[in-house]
Design an enzyme around this catalytic site. Structure first.
Site, mmCIF file in Angstrom:
data_model
loop_
_atom_site.group_PDB
_atom_site.id
_atom_site.type_symbol
_atom_site.label_atom_id
_atom_site.label_comp_id
_atom_site.label_asym_id
_atom_site.label_seq_id
_atom_site.Cartn_x
_atom_site.Cartn_y
_atom_site.Cartn_z
ATOM 1 N N HIS A 262 -2.310 -3.275 -11.200
ATOM 2 C CA HIS A 262 -2.599 -3.786 -12.552
ATOM 3 C C HIS A 262 -2.436 -5.298 -12.531
ATOM 4 O O HIS A 262 -1.583 -5.825 -11.819
ATOM 5 C CB HIS A 262 -1.608 -3.180 -13.572
ATOM 6 C CG HIS A 262 -2.107 -3.283 -14.969
ATOM 7 N ND1 HIS A 262 -1.954 -4.406 -15.726
ATOM 8 C CD2 HIS A 262 -2.782 -2.400 -15.736
ATOM 9 C CE1 HIS A 262 -2.492 -4.220 -16.917
ATOM 10 N NE2 HIS A 262 -3.008 -3.011 -16.951
ATOM 11 N N ASP A 316 -4.286 5.027 -15.589
ATOM 12 C CA ASP A 316 -5.367 5.955 -15.189
ATOM 13 C C ASP A 316 -4.934 6.971 -14.147
ATOM 14 O O ASP A 316 -5.727 7.843 -13.785
ATOM 15 C CB ASP A 316 -6.548 5.134 -14.653
ATOM 16 C CG ASP A 316 -7.224 4.359 -15.768
ATOM 17 O OD1 ASP A 316 -7.427 3.147 -15.625
ATOM 18 O OD2 ASP A 316 -7.500 4.970 -16.812
HETATM 19 C C1 SDX Z 1 -7.025 -0.508 -16.691
HETATM 20 O O1 SDX Z 1 -6.012 -5.079 -18.104
HETATM 21 C C2 SDX Z 1 -5.626 -3.961 -18.676
HETATM 22 O O2 SDX Z 1 -4.740 -3.960 -19.418
HETATM 23 C C3 SDX Z 1 -6.460 -2.747 -18.276
HETATM 24 C C4 SDX Z 1 -5.877 -1.410 -18.723
HETATM 25 C C5 SDX Z 1 -5.970 -1.258 -20.235
HETATM 26 O O3 SDX Z 1 -5.214 -0.463 -20.775
HETATM 27 O O4 SDX Z 1 -6.944 -1.844 -20.815
HETATM 28 O O5 SDX Z 1 -4.520 -1.293 -18.313
HETATM 29 C C6 SDX Z 1 -6.687 -0.263 -18.112
HETATM 30 O O6 SDX Z 1 -8.067 -1.066 -16.416
HETATM 31 C C7 SDX Z 1 -6.048 -0.119 -15.616
HETATM 32 C C8 SDX Z 1 -6.542 -0.516 -14.180
HETATM 33 C C9 SDX Z 1 -7.507 0.577 -13.717
HETATM 34 N N1 SDX Z 1 -8.171 0.177 -12.448
HETATM 35 C C10 SDX Z 1 -7.846 0.752 -11.295
HETATM 36 O O7 SDX Z 1 -6.963 1.601 -11.167
HETATM 37 C C11 SDX Z 1 -8.702 0.302 -10.124
HETATM 38 C C12 SDX Z 1 -7.807 0.029 -8.919
HETATM 39 N N2 SDX Z 1 -6.970 -1.127 -9.215
HETATM 40 C C13 SDX Z 1 -7.401 -2.403 -8.754
HETATM 41 O O8 SDX Z 1 -8.726 -2.616 -8.511
HETATM 42 C C14 SDX Z 1 -6.563 -3.578 -9.231
HETATM 43 O O9 SDX Z 1 -5.243 -3.223 -9.144
HETATM 44 C C15 SDX Z 1 -6.848 -4.164 -10.604
HETATM 45 C C16 SDX Z 1 -8.284 -4.543 -10.751
HETATM 46 C C17 SDX Z 1 -6.461 -3.207 -11.656
HETATM 47 C C18 SDX Z 1 -5.981 -5.425 -10.749
HETATM 48 O O10 SDX Z 1 -6.233 -6.190 -9.647
HETATM 49 P P1 SDX Z 1 -5.949 -7.749 -9.610
HETATM 50 O O11 SDX Z 1 -4.864 -8.149 -10.536
HETATM 51 O O12 SDX Z 1 -7.243 -8.462 -9.745
HETATM 52 O O13 SDX Z 1 -5.334 -7.858 -8.189
HETATM 53 P P2 SDX Z 1 -6.060 -8.499 -6.951
HETATM 54 O O14 SDX Z 1 -7.469 -8.024 -6.866
HETATM 55 O O15 SDX Z 1 -5.811 -9.961 -7.014
HETATM 56 O O16 SDX Z 1 -5.270 -7.837 -5.730
HETATM 57 C C19 SDX Z 1 -4.041 -8.403 -5.294
HETATM 58 C C20 SDX Z 1 -3.708 -7.670 -3.994
HETATM 59 C C21 SDX Z 1 -4.914 -7.589 -3.057
HETATM 60 O O17 SDX Z 1 -4.407 -7.520 -1.744
HETATM 61 P P3 SDX Z 1 -4.480 -8.844 -0.839
HETATM 62 O O18 SDX Z 1 -5.964 -9.229 -0.748
HETATM 63 O O19 SDX Z 1 -3.661 -9.910 -1.574
HETATM 64 O O20 SDX Z 1 -3.883 -8.431 0.503
HETATM 65 O O21 SDX Z 1 -3.349 -6.310 -4.304
HETATM 66 C C22 SDX Z 1 -4.275 -5.445 -3.658
HETATM 67 C C23 SDX Z 1 -5.526 -6.251 -3.404
HETATM 68 O O22 SDX Z 1 -6.250 -5.695 -2.310
HETATM 69 N N3 SDX Z 1 -4.552 -4.337 -4.580
HETATM 70 C C24 SDX Z 1 -4.683 -3.072 -4.192
HETATM 71 C C25 SDX Z 1 -4.928 -2.361 -5.364
HETATM 72 N N4 SDX Z 1 -4.947 -3.199 -6.416
HETATM 73 C C26 SDX Z 1 -4.711 -4.430 -5.917
HETATM 74 N N5 SDX Z 1 -4.623 -2.491 -2.973
HETATM 75 C C27 SDX Z 1 -4.823 -1.145 -2.949
HETATM 76 N N6 SDX Z 1 -5.066 -0.385 -4.032
HETATM 77 C C28 SDX Z 1 -5.127 -0.965 -5.255
HETATM 78 N N7 SDX Z 1 -5.367 -0.203 -6.326
#
Ligand code: SDX
Length: 385
Positions: A262, A316
């Site tokens: 998140h 989720d």
């Molecule tokens: C919702 O914003 C809200 O409030 C949304 C929500 C709401 O109620 O409206 O809470 C609802 O959208 C919840 C999120 C649902 N999405 C997912 O579950 C999809 C999977 N999650 C990710 O794609 C991710 O965690 C995000 C998009 C939710 C947040 O990502 P960020 O803040 O943009 O983080 P980032 O892309 O900068 O990642 C930082 C690091 C990366 O690794 P490095 O490149 O630094 O080595 O964390 C890793 C990412 O690869 N990472 C994950 C991961 N999420 C982030 N690695 C593995 N699995 C994941 N799910």
């Protein structure tokens, strides 16, 4: 005056708001200052929607009026049903929902001159809260070739939603569990779809268009579409034994685990904690689902691998297990999220109108200047970047 560019506006305040508050480190979520755990224990979705939209918990008279206005407005025009008949059965329910919400403005025009008129935002809120569930249910039944069922006036908001989807009324405890899911998904500060709603609201377009743009944003797999992806992942993993190899392979390919991570939370999403309790309560009542064991194992092993990066289950991760047990098909999980988030989007729409300024951010220009026009005959035909 321009500030520092941050991709995705990460950490950049886009608005001032007193609707909800998140503490990402402590895992706290409050709606108008009330912890969601309190609201889940004592409130209902419609009472929470009133709190979010109008700022205070309603009196008994206000709540009764709000519930009755919404009950009275649940039906949709037959022309909207006729429009749904034209949609392909293969259409994604979020596309169907966005199309129909866009069309609502044609059938229920809000011809108000003054959007500061409290009646304007009250009517828009009750129209939309009332009709979004009916649209979702109508599409579900009609894509199977059946006639939609009319809303059941004797049922609560949550019970009626399940009735319109499954053509049978749920028992009280099941309806209450679903109502609590709606509370948990109602609002979450300036997430992507709410930000989209704010931008559209700032143009003073009508609330139907505001919601249609928010619905389009929520559908993305990085946002509200993740609950559908989580269920597909759990089915693909299949057994507890497969969790380790699946996780290792996904992470080796630097792929993201749906339902994990998140932008704000650096601990387990407080909503996931409540949802997990609801899963266990529902399964005690309706019977176990083996995919819950897979989910628990995935949370454990996923947290081992990702916890140190502040990546934990989000809202989720467990919600789909509840919807699946309630007989809701996987591709309807995000529309259910949209039904609940209609409350939060309306709250932010109303707040934006109260002190509006058109959103128009700036940019960091990285292009060229003073480029000469090249005649067609003289172009080299470089490959598109
Ligand atoms: C919702 O914003 C809200 O409030 C949304 C929500 C709401 O109620 O409206 O809470 C609802 O959208 C919840 C999120 C649902 N999405 C997912 O579950 C999809 C999977 N999650 C990710 O794609 C991710 O965690 C995000 C998009 C939710 C947040 O990502 P960020 O803040 O943009 O983080 P980032 O892309 O900068 O990642 C930082 C690091 C990366 O690794 P490095 O490149 O630094 O080595 O964390 C890793 C990412 O690869 N990472 C994950 C991961 N999420 C982030 N690695 C593995 N699995 C994941 N799910």
């Amino acid at each position: 005056m321009s500030g520092e560019y941050k991709p995705g506006l990460e950490g950049i305040p886009a608005t001032q708001s007193n609707i909800s508050y998140i503490d990402g480190q402590q895992g706290i979520l409050e709606y108008r200052g009330i912890r969601i755990e309190e609201l889940c224990a004592h409130s209902s979705f419609l009472e929470t929607a009133y709190l979010l939209i109008f700022g205070e918990l309603p009196t008994a008279v206000q709540l009764q009026q709000f519930e009755s206005d919404i009950l009275y407005r649940r039906r949709i025009k037959y022309r909207i049903r006729d429009m749904i008949k034209c949609f392909p059965e293969s259409a994604h329910p979020m596309d169907a929902l966005q199309t129909c919400v866009s069309a609502l403005g044609m059938f229920y025009p809000l011809t108000y001159k003054d959007f500061h008129d409290p009646q304007y935002t009250y009517d828009a809120s009750t129209w939309l809260l009332a009709k979004v569930p009916t649209i979702v249910a109508a599409f579900q039944l009609m894509r199977k070739g059946n006639d939609p069922v009319l809303p059941h006036d004797d049922l609560s908001y949550a019970a009626n939603m399940l009735y319109m989807l499954n053509e049978k009324a749920p028992d009280l405890e099941v309806a209450q569990i679903f109502d609590t899911c709606l509370i948990l998904h109602a609002e979450h500060t300036v997430n992507a779809s709410t930000f989209c709603a704010l931008v559209t609201a700032s143009t003073l377009n009508d609330p139907y268009v505001v919601l249609a743009s928010a619905i389009g944003t929520l559908g993305g797999p990085l946002h509200g579409g993740a609950n559908e992806q989580v269920m597909q992942m759990l089915e693909k993993i299949g057994t507890v034994e497969n969790v380790g190899p699946y996780l290792a392979e996904k992470l080796a390919r630097k792929e993201r685990i749906p339902g994990f991570g998140h932008r704000v939370y650096r601990t387990k999403d407080p909503r996931a904690i409540v949802l997990q309790r609801l899963v266990e309560q529902l399964f005690d009542r309706l019977g176990h689902d083996r995919y819950y064991d897979v989910a628990v194992a995935l949370e454990e092993q996923g947290t081992e691998r990702l916890g140190e990066k502040g990546i934990f289950p989000n809202v989720d991760f467990y919600s789909g297990l509840i919807y699946r047990k309630l007989g809701i098909p996987t591709d309807l999980f995000t529309p259910v999220f949209a039904i609940a988030r209609t409350a939060g989007w309306l709250a932010h729409w109303r707040e934006q109108l109260s002190d509006n300024r058109l959103f128009r951010p700036t940019q960091v220009y990285t292009g060229r200047h003073d480029v000469r026009y090249t005649p067609l005959t003289a172009r080299s035909g470089r490959a598109l970047q």
